[in-house]
Design an enzyme around this catalytic site. Structure first.
Site, PDB file in Angstrom:
ATOM      1  N   THR B  17       0.818  -1.223   0.000  1.00  0.00           N
ATOM      2  CA  THR B  17       0.000   0.000   0.000  1.00  0.00           C
ATOM      3  C   THR B  17       0.850   1.270   0.000  1.00  0.00           C
ATOM      4  O   THR B  17       0.331   2.367  -0.165  1.00  0.00           O
ATOM      5  CB  THR B  17      -0.951   0.031   1.216  1.00  0.00           C
ATOM      6  OG1 THR B  17      -0.163  -0.126   2.403  1.00  0.00           O
ATOM      7  CG2 THR B  17      -1.976  -1.080   1.146  1.00  0.00           C
ATOM      8  N   GLY B  18       2.178   1.141   0.192  1.00  0.00           N
ATOM      9  CA  GLY B  18       3.051   2.327   0.149  1.00  0.00           C
ATOM     10  C   GLY B  18       3.241   2.795  -1.279  1.00  0.00           C
ATOM     11  O   GLY B  18       2.886   2.103  -2.231  1.00  0.00           O
ATOM     12  N   LYS B  43      -4.615  -2.907   7.040  1.00  0.00           N
ATOM     13  CA  LYS B  43      -5.260  -2.547   5.764  1.00  0.00           C
ATOM     14  C   LYS B  43      -5.955  -3.753   5.122  1.00  0.00           C
ATOM     15  O   LYS B  43      -6.219  -3.738   3.913  1.00  0.00           O
ATOM     16  CB  LYS B  43      -4.216  -1.972   4.793  1.00  0.00           C
ATOM     17  CG  LYS B  43      -3.483  -0.749   5.336  1.00  0.00           C
ATOM     18  CD  LYS B  43      -3.827   0.505   4.567  1.00  0.00           C
ATOM     19  CE  LYS B  43      -3.360   1.752   5.306  1.00  0.00           C
ATOM     20  NZ  LYS B  43      -2.423   2.556   4.558  1.00  0.00           N
ATOM     21  N   THR B  97      15.183  -3.790   0.976  1.00  0.00           N
ATOM     22  CA  THR B  97      15.469  -2.698   1.901  1.00  0.00           C
ATOM     23  C   THR B  97      16.965  -2.478   2.102  1.00  0.00           C
ATOM     24  O   THR B  97      17.720  -3.412   2.315  1.00  0.00           O
ATOM     25  CB  THR B  97      14.811  -3.001   3.250  1.00  0.00           C
ATOM     26  OG1 THR B  97      13.452  -3.331   3.003  1.00  0.00           O
ATOM     27  CG2 THR B  97      14.909  -1.823   4.181  1.00  0.00           C
ATOM     28  N   GLU B  98      17.344  -1.192   2.045  1.00  0.00           N
ATOM     29  CA  GLU B  98      18.719  -0.791   2.281  1.00  0.00           C
ATOM     30  C   GLU B  98      18.830  -0.311   3.716  1.00  0.00           C
ATOM     31  O   GLU B  98      17.888   0.281   4.239  1.00  0.00           O
ATOM     32  CB  GLU B  98      19.013   0.390   1.349  1.00  0.00           C
ATOM     33  CG  GLU B  98      20.333   0.363   0.680  1.00  0.00           C
ATOM     34  CD  GLU B  98      20.489   1.564  -0.251  1.00  0.00           C
ATOM     35  OE1 GLU B  98      19.528   1.914  -0.957  1.00  0.00           O
ATOM     36  OE2 GLU B  98      21.581   2.143  -0.246  1.00  0.00           O
ATOM     37  N   TYR B 159      21.763  -5.218 -13.293  1.00  0.00           N
ATOM     38  CA  TYR B 159      21.074  -4.933 -14.575  1.00  0.00           C
ATOM     39  C   TYR B 159      22.033  -4.348 -15.597  1.00  0.00           C
ATOM     40  O   TYR B 159      21.872  -4.554 -16.793  1.00  0.00           O
ATOM     41  CB  TYR B 159      19.837  -4.036 -14.425  1.00  0.00           C
ATOM     42  CG  TYR B 159      19.573  -3.458 -13.076  1.00  0.00           C
ATOM     43  CD1 TYR B 159      18.993  -4.226 -12.065  1.00  0.00           C
ATOM     44  CD2 TYR B 159      19.845  -2.120 -12.800  1.00  0.00           C
ATOM     45  CE1 TYR B 159      18.733  -3.679 -10.818  1.00  0.00           C
ATOM     46  CE2 TYR B 159      19.576  -1.578 -11.562  1.00  0.00           C
ATOM     47  CZ  TYR B 159      19.026  -2.354 -10.566  1.00  0.00           C
ATOM     48  OH  TYR B 159      18.765  -1.816  -9.343  1.00  0.00           O
ATOM     49  N   GLU B 209      32.472  -7.370  -5.678  1.00  0.00           N
ATOM     50  CA  GLU B 209      33.093  -6.078  -5.411  1.00  0.00           C
ATOM     51  C   GLU B 209      34.062  -6.225  -4.258  1.00  0.00           C
ATOM     52  O   GLU B 209      34.048  -7.237  -3.549  1.00  0.00           O
ATOM     53  CB  GLU B 209      32.051  -4.989  -5.160  1.00  0.00           C
ATOM     54  CG  GLU B 209      31.101  -5.270  -4.020  1.00  0.00           C
ATOM     55  CD  GLU B 209      29.979  -4.224  -3.915  1.00  0.00           C
ATOM     56  OE1 GLU B 209      29.480  -3.760  -4.945  1.00  0.00           O
ATOM     57  OE2 GLU B 209      29.622  -3.890  -2.778  1.00  0.00           O
ATOM     58  N   HIS B 247      28.342   1.615   0.603  1.00  0.00           N
ATOM     59  CA  HIS B 247      27.800   0.705   1.604  1.00  0.00           C
ATOM     60  C   HIS B 247      28.847  -0.191   2.244  1.00  0.00           C
ATOM     61  O   HIS B 247      29.951  -0.388   1.736  1.00  0.00           O
ATOM     62  CB  HIS B 247      26.618  -0.101   1.075  1.00  0.00           C
ATOM     63  CG  HIS B 247      26.903  -0.866  -0.180  1.00  0.00           C
ATOM     64  ND1 HIS B 247      27.748  -1.929  -0.214  1.00  0.00           N
ATOM     65  CD2 HIS B 247      26.426  -0.705  -1.428  1.00  0.00           C
ATOM     66  CE1 HIS B 247      27.770  -2.402  -1.442  1.00  0.00           C
ATOM     67  NE2 HIS B 247      26.990  -1.675  -2.196  1.00  0.00           N
TER      68      HIS B 247
END
Lengths: 379, 290
Positions: B17-18, B43, B97-98, B159, B209, B247
């Site tokens: 719903t976000g 919800k 999620t980061e 990607y 990496e 990161h």
């Protein structure tokens, strides 16, 4: 974020780890009071976030107020290991009998906390690991149960720790684990843990690095956040910025992509001026802030280049909206936006009339063009 | 064939719903991926993008027979979302999620011991089986169906790599990002062993990496257990030592996790390392023809 020694020691003390009597000094006016408060023979320690302070001349002994004043005049505001000394820690001087190394760190490979213990206190741990690997004990910790006494004892016996030190050592290492868990640390370290001639165990130094991602649970650390270019950029929705010394301003999304862009630039004979990961901020106008930062740094060309799963059409809109607002923009801006909705993004870029904008379709074309511009081969 | 996801995979979308949830769930539906339920506490009863919303993962799974959860949940609530999914016994969980705290992930990894749930992420860009299943941030523009498997630690490079391969005529069987955080669910080794068993994956491209030991561990696994050829690229060849590049994954410390150590490990395992990412198609051609 990394805490200074004196900040780490405040937390150590709260958690029951003995620390020397100390006072923080940030100006010459504070010297006299701090000297008398700590009393007698003291050490003065420059507060910078770097190891090897002693060898670099950042730790000095003072026996008189005159000595202390002289040392403060030379240290305050000076540079130590490339970092400005903004504050000093006055501490009581201890009579050292022996020293230990204690730490709790993240163990990435085992996905758990790791306790480390050594009798080679006072040395850099990397050196201990290299020179005396058999004298460094490592104990993986089950995060559900925590660190148990017997685990510390077994390691201490193995290292040959004198029996008199055993119980206080167990107690201090367990409290260090409390510091680690209670503050969402990535690393916390006491090096050295001093055993005084009077057989007291005291934290001689203190390191505490907090997981930035857990700061939402620790509002108390907000006051410790220092301003600086990197922090300011983060506050303006950028992800990360690292200053380097080349002349091609790099702006990307994603750490891997940003490094790849730097690698490609280097392979093509150019020099990246920075590492800038704008992240999701690219959808919210952080590119504009990033460009200002790069211009202030002084670059010959700016390369905005990414392949994104975020909407590149919105990125193009935000960039093109922001560019005309930057009054001192005097270098070419090479833009490559591929990924989600790239057709629309490329349409927007091709319609752009701004004279300094160059567009490229792919990663290698964009980098090649930026490198050529940086060398003055094309404009 | 493919690994982990295909046209029959049924998705429950947490956080539907976000704003981002609405956008990215619609992207999946448009691609033809079966999004069968959404979850947002409080919800239940709403319909978003034609998908019924439930209060809990358990309710959603019971009603929809979902076998894959996609999480679009803010970092402070991610641990809780993982626990809920593991408790519901969902076979596959993808998390984008980061910024999930490291100690939260230590607890999640502990909870996963002995469970059958496969966790991809956090900070994963998602997973794609071209023409069948898309998820996460994966832009559909990058993918065509083919016989190359891609596994990457970096999101954007996932990607980017698929696109570079596509430009050279190579399609992908399955393409996924394991996430760049210090502690993640499945790592290179688990994914490589799945590719090894997939008869339709002819070659695997591994994108690593600097920082951590994941690439070194992968190299020794490839050497000992894989017949499927692998080629690689490691980002950060030019990064100065001792500086954190973004990161937490990309930290080099104490001579461990350097570009040189990873390049050496791969070379010794017979895995060619592309000096620049655009060299990958050449390495693939060479490897397939040898």
């Amino acid at each position: 974020m990394k805490l200074y020694e004196h900040q780490a020691k405040v937390i150590f003390k709260k958690t029951g780890i003995p620390v020397p009597k100390g006072k923080v000094v940030t100006s010459l006016e504070m010297v006299s009071e701090a000297f008398h408060d700590v009393g007698g023979k003291i050490v003065i320690k420059a507060q910078v976030l770097a190891g090897g302070r002693g060898k670099a001349g950042g730790i000095k002994a003072a026996d008189t107020l005159a000595d202390a004043k002289k040392i403060c005049m030379s240290l305050l505001g000076s540079k130590l290991k490339g970092l400005e000394v903004k504050s000093l820690l006055f501490e009581e001087r201890l009579d050292i009998a022996r020293e230990y190394y204690l730490a709790i760190v993240n163990d990435r490979e085992r996905s758990c906390p790791l306790a480390m213990l050594s009798m080679k206190g006072g040395m850099a741990i990397e050196e201990v690991a290299k020179e005396y690997p058999d004298q460094l004990a490592m104990q993986p910790i089950d995060i559900l149960y925590g660190l148990e006494d017997y685990q510390i004892r077994a390691n201490a016996f193995h290292l040959g720790v004198p029996f008199a030190d055993l119980n206080p050592l167990v107690s201090i290492l367990k409290r260090l684990y409390e510091v680690y868990r209670g503050n969402d640390a990535e690393l916390t370290e006491i090096n050295p843990l001093i055993v005084t001639q009077q057989e007291q165990l005291v934290a001689g130094d203190g390191r505490l690095n907090i997981d930035d991602n857990a700061l939402f649970r620790h509002p108390e650390f907000k006051e410790y956040i220092e301003v600086g270019v990197e922090k300011e950029f983060k506050a303006k929705k950028g992800n990360a910025f690292v200053d380097l010394d080349g002349d091609i301003g790099v702006m990307c999304t994603g750490a891997g992509m940003t490094m790849t862009m730097m690698d490609q630039i280097s392979a093509y004979g150019g020099r990246p001026a920075d590492f800038m990961d704008v992240g999701w901020g690219m959808l919210e106008g952080a590119a504009e802030e990033g460009i200002k930062l790069l211009l202030a740094k002084g670059v010959k060309v700016i390369l905005i280049s990414t392949y994104s799963g975020g909407r590149t059409d919105i990125m193009a809109e935000k960039i093109l909206e922001g560019l005309p607002r930057i009054s001192n923009l005097n270098v070419p801006v090479v833009i490559r936006l591929q990924g989600k909705n790239e057709e629309r993004a490329q349409e927007l870029l091709s319609e752009c009339q701004l004279p300094y904008v160059r567009t490229a379709e792919t990663l290698d074309k964009a980098v090649a063009l930026a490198v050529q511009i940086s060398k003055g081969e094309v404009k | 064939m493919s690994i982990l996801v295909n046209k029959d995979t049924r998705v429950v979308f947490q956080g539907i719903t976000g704003k981002l949830g609405r956008y990215y769930s619609q992207q999946m539906i448009d691609y033809g991926t079966k999004v069968v339920a959404g979850v947002t506490p409080g919800k239940a009863g709403e319909i978003v993008n034609g998908v019924p919303v439930y209060n809990t993962i358990k309710e959603a799974c019971k009603a929809s027979a979902a076998d894959c959860a996609v999480l679009f949940v803010p970092a402070p609530f991610t641990k809780d979302a993982f626990m809920e999914c593991i408790d519901a016994g969902i076979p596959l969980v993808l998390c984008l999620t980061e910024g999930v705290p490291v100690q939260d992930m230590m607890i999640v990894k502990r909870r996963l011991m002995g469970e059958k749930t496969v966790l991809l992420g956090p900070n994963s860009p998602g997973i794609v089986t071209p023409g069948e299943f898309i998820s996460g941030l994966m832009p559909k523009e990058a993918f065509i169906s083919g016989k190359i498997g891609i596994v990457s630690r970096s999101g954007t490079l996932t990607y980017q790599t698929a696109d570079i391969l596509k430009q050279s005529g190579f399609g992908t069987s399955t393409c996924l990002g394991i996430g760049g955080d210090p502690i993640i669910g499945v790592g290179f080794v688990e994914v490589l062993s799945l590719f090894e068993k997939d008869p339709d994956t002819e070659l695997v491209v591994l994108i690593g990496e600097i920082g951590g030991q994941g690439e070194e561990t992968a190299a020794s696994f490839i050497k000992e257990h894989m017949k499927t050829p692998v080629v690689s690229f490691v980002a950060g060849r030019s990064a100065p030592e001792g500086r954190t590049m973004g990161h937490a994954g990309a930290i080099i410390s104490g001579g461990k996790g350097t570009y040189q150590s990873k390049e050496k490990a791969f070379t010794e395992a017979g895995v060619p390392v592309a000096r620049i990412i655009t060299d990958l198609p050449n390495l693939i051609r060479k490897k397939l023809n040898s």
